[in-house]
Design an enzyme around this catalytic site. Structure first.
Site, mmCIF file in Angstrom:
data_model
loop_
_atom_site.group_PDB
_atom_site.id
_atom_site.type_symbol
_atom_site.label_atom_id
_atom_site.label_comp_id
_atom_site.label_asym_id
_atom_site.label_seq_id
_atom_site.Cartn_x
_atom_site.Cartn_y
_atom_site.Cartn_z
ATOM 1 N N HIS A 156 41.996 0.862 54.945
ATOM 2 C CA HIS A 156 41.397 2.140 54.546
ATOM 3 C C HIS A 156 40.439 2.018 53.368
ATOM 4 O O HIS A 156 39.837 3.033 52.983
ATOM 5 C CB HIS A 156 42.461 3.186 54.181
ATOM 6 C CG HIS A 156 43.297 3.656 55.316
ATOM 7 N ND1 HIS A 156 43.893 4.905 55.338
ATOM 8 C CD2 HIS A 156 43.658 3.079 56.475
ATOM 9 C CE1 HIS A 156 44.588 5.059 56.450
ATOM 10 N NE2 HIS A 156 44.455 3.954 57.161
ATOM 11 N N ASP A 170 40.732 9.872 63.952
ATOM 12 C CA ASP A 170 41.899 9.029 63.774
ATOM 13 C C ASP A 170 42.957 9.898 63.112
ATOM 14 O O ASP A 170 42.647 10.892 62.446
ATOM 15 C CB ASP A 170 41.573 7.795 62.940
ATOM 16 C CG ASP A 170 42.517 6.644 63.234
ATOM 17 O OD1 ASP A 170 43.595 6.893 63.811
ATOM 18 O OD2 ASP A 170 42.193 5.502 62.889
#
Length: 795
Positions: free
Chosen positions: A233, A299
């Site tokens: 991330h 997502d």
């Protein structure tokens, strides 16, 4: 976020009908007619999703525990529902029970909205249909090691057929992130470090899955694999040219040539703009430039993350506005921003209704294309027998596993253990009389699976249940492959941890045996519960735990009769171990048929044909670093003391036979900037067994207006050859394959000299051909040639 007010009662009334139910009309026309008949609330609900049962087990998505207060399924379906999340893939459910449960949920969805619109049901499918008792195929990095698009296409079609048979409409695969740093936990999910290889195999997967009527979903768009320090991330660390030339081409190819139905945003930001809120990416590039017409899905929770993680939005409603404006159509896995918050913002004018209509029209068009608006669709129509681990599936999994195993080193000729080609065909191959199978990956079936396989993704939360599929361990397979041998197993150490107490016993077993199989590597998991997988990033590329110490100790006891077998999700720096061992084999999570494939390679029953889709890094190589690099990123004497030269190069792979590539020639020494040349060669099996060569065509741009990779892959094929036989291969190389992004950030074909080199790895000097591009600089776009078509004559 829970809805305010009472939950409406599900009605038994017949749904409202209209032109949207007419299959004779084009899908966009049907969708527009339905859109025009809907209220704002009904429209907004088509953009949301529900995950019934998400809190029944453990976490299988990032920070899942922070979203426990999602609205109930009964609340979510009122006025309609866009998607159903992972009905099969959240907890263990038999094929029959899962099918019945999905049909029941769809019946509630249909009955709770006045148009009778069902939801799109989606599932994960990276290593097969992610559900209990379904075939566990090799992970994507292993597909890439096959260099076989046809086999990937067949596998994806089989996965899609299983999903479609029980009412699944969308699969959340393939992963098209190009590897840039081997320390990243999700390397195992990728198709390697070269955009051409990723593009070809990714397109094949899309075509296979969609041939079964299941929408493929490209992920993660884009730049996810370039995170700083390889942390999941984390912000992407790259410039616009690397983004355009390395990261985007696989997505571009599947959009333009695969007509893929869905794209999923990446969690990361690129230069400060999170992908979920990046209008230039999701609308300007994806739709306006490439012509994408499907749905962009989030997502999991990435819309909420715009507020909670990226701090770009002041709360979830603001995040929903940003994402919708950017071009993100569907919120997964729950509705938090796209339900009532979005409805309220449209009703009070904070969000233009045109933005809502744009996304809803895309969703309804896809539902029409899937047949979900047809008058004869009903939730119970999926009655096909559900055998998710059929003999056909297992045969594909076996072939994929066998073709993915890479023989890295065999200088001593220790392998194959079965001896001559004649012996290799026998039911009981000749081999050593005693075998020590050492290492923590040898007797653990879950060391064969990727993190998105059901056994590693979900079953850790249900330890009372069996795997649901037959998956022999490497130890089991070795005993089956060498029935005449006495086989002793000593783990030596764990995959992780610092317990060294078993190393002495492992050394003793290795010393006493005729042969030692040293099986080390990874056990994949999620969010730190594995050594590879999502959220399982690492700081070094040494083998996990104390496995390096185990390897060194066992090799010291008898390196010349030891085969090192690495079963992993990423490449590890095992070069010094491979240099000492009698032979070294690499397998990237080869799935439920993987242990037999490894044993078959060891005996010689299988002639290895796998080639590396990533480098095996050198012991002192800095990271990040892949083969696709400019000159100053490679070994530069007098410039840096760090040597990034790999232990084994990209594209490397040995066989039990030999291959020669000769008579390499081009159809001309010049090529127009809009023309092409044909590169042809003769490939010969120089050994005494049948085998498969993988000739690879690389490009070097000698002088350009920006720095260019020293070499880049532009073509490859597999050539099956009997002993002593030859076949001619031809690559059609269009000038477009030399294109790159210039200083003005436009893709261009420049005149000048290039080298085309045909070899058997990125480091193979092979044969180089000098070709001069003639003409003026030419600007190209997504309509350019993206592949080098290959023909192989008949043997």
């Amino acid at each position: 976020m829970r809805r305010n007010g009472p939950v409406l009662t599900i009605s038994d009334e017949r749904p409202t009908t209209g032109p949207w139910n007419d299959p004779a009309l084009p899908a966009p026309v049907r969708a527009k007619a339905l859109l025009d008949s809907m209220t704002i609330s009904e429209k907004a609900r088509q953009l949301g999703s529900s995950w019934p049962g998400h809190d029944d087990g453990g976490d299988v998505a990032p920070m899942q525990e922070t979203f426990r207060d999602a609205e109930s399924f009964e609340e979510a379906v009122v006025d309609g529902l866009g998607q159903l999340t992972r009905v099969f893939g959240t907890g263990p459910v038999s094929p029959e029970a899962g099918r019945e449960r999905l049909a029941g949920l769809q019946a509630q969805v249909v009955a709770a909205n006045r148009f009778g619109i069902p939801a799109v049901a989606h599932e994960e499918c990276l290593t097969g249909f992610t559900t209990w008792q379904a075939t566990v195929y090799p992970t994507a990095l292993a597909w890439a090691a096959t260099w076989n698009p046809e086999l990937v296409r067949a596998m994806a079609a089989a996965i899609g057929s299983d999903m479609a048979a029980v009412g699944i409409h969308q699969g959340l695969s393939p992963v098209l992130d190009v590897v840039r740093d081997y320390r990243w936990g999700r390397v195992e999910e990728t198709l390697g470090e070269d955009p051409y290889l990723v593009s070809e195999l990714g397109l094949a997967y899309v075509q296979g899955l969609q041939s079964a009527g299941v929408v493929a979903t490209l992920k993660h768009f884009a730049g996810y694999s370039t995170s700083r320090a390889a942390r999941n991330h984390a912000p992407a660390a790259l410039g616009p040219r690397e983004f355009a030339d390395v990261i985007l081409p696989p997505f571009e190819k599947s959009v333009v040539h695969g007509r893929v139905g869905s794209v999923m945003n990446a969690y990361n930001d690129v230069d400060g703009v999170p992908c979920a809120a990046n209008e230039r990416l999701l609308t300007g590039l994806l739709r306006d430039t490439w012509g994408f017409t499907g749905t962009v899905v989030s997502d999991y929770w990435s819309i909420a993350f715009l507020a909670s993680m990226h701090h770009m939005a002041d709360g979830i409603p603001d995040a929903a506005h940003l994402a919708l404006a950017a071009g993100l159509d569907v919120e997964l896995p729950h509705t938090s921003g796209y339900g009532d918050p979005l409805r309220a913002m449209v009703e009070d004018g904070r969000v233009p209704v045109e933005l809502l209509d744009r996304a809803v029209l895309r969703v309804l068009t896809q539902k029409a294309e899937l047949g979900l608006l047809d008058p004869d669709w009903h939730p119970g129509q999926y009655t096909a027998p559900a055998d998710f681990d059929s003999p056909g599936n297992r045969d594909i999994a076996r072939r994929m596993a066998e073709e993915s195993v890479v023989l890295l080193a065999n200088d001593s000729g220790l392998l194959p253990l079965g001896g001559s080609p004649a012996d290799a065909q026998a039911d009981a191959p000749a081999g050593p009389r005693s075998i020590a199978v050492v290492g923590p990956a040898a007797d653990d079936a879950q060391c064969l699976f990727g993190c998105y396989s059901f056994p590693n993704h979900v079953l850790p939360h249900h330890p009372e249940l069996p795997l649901g599929v037959e998956a022999p361990t490497v130890l089991d397979a070795v005993r089956g492959e060498f029935p005449q041998a006495t086989v002793e197993h000593v783990a030596g150490c764990g995959i992780t941890g610092d317990d060294r107490s078993g190393i002495e016993a492992a050394v003793a077993a290795a010393t006493a045996a005729d042969l030692t199989l040293l099986v080390v590597g990874d056990r994949s998991g999620l969010f730190g519960h594995g050594t590879s997988g999502e959220g399982c990033d690492v700081s070094t590329l040494q083998l996990p735990g104390v496995q390096d110490e185990l390897v060194q100790a066992v090799l010291a006891a008898g390196a010349d009769r030891t085969v090192l077998v690495v079963v992993s999700g990423r490449p590890y720096a095992v070069g010094r171990h491979a240099a000492a061992a009698g032979a070294t084999v690499q397998a990237f999570f080869p799935g439920q048929e993987g242990a037999a494939a490894i044993a078959g390679v060891l005996s010689g029953r299988v002639n290895p044909s796998g080639h590396l889709p990533v480098q095996i890094p050198g012991d002192r190589a800095g990271q990040p670093g892949t083969y696709l690099a400019a000159a100053l990123a490679l070994k530069s004497d007098g410039v840096s003391n760090i040597d990034p030269t790999p232990a084994f190069p990209f594209g490397h792979g040995l066989s039990y036979t030999g291959f020669a590539i000769a008579d390499v020639r081009a159809s001309g020494s010049t090529m127009a900037v809009d023309g092409s040349v044909t590169v042809s060669a003769t490939v010969t099996n120089t050994g005494d067994r049948a085998g498969t060569a993988v000739p690879q065509l690389y490009l070097t741009d000698l002088v350009a207006t920006v720095t260019r990779p020293v070499r880049q892959l532009i073509g490859f094929t597999r050539v099956d050859l009997e002993p002593g036989r030859s076949r001619t291969v031809q690559f059609e190389v269009h000038a477009d394959l030399t294109s790159f992004t210039g200083q003005d950030l436009r893709r261009r074909v420049e005149p000048g000299r290039i080298l085309l080199r045909l070899g058997q790895s990125a480091a193979d000097p092979g044969t180089s051909l000098l070709v001069t591009l003639e003409g003026e600089t030419r600007i190209v776009d997504h309509t350019r040639a993206m592949s080098a078509p290959v023909t192989v004559d008949q043997d």
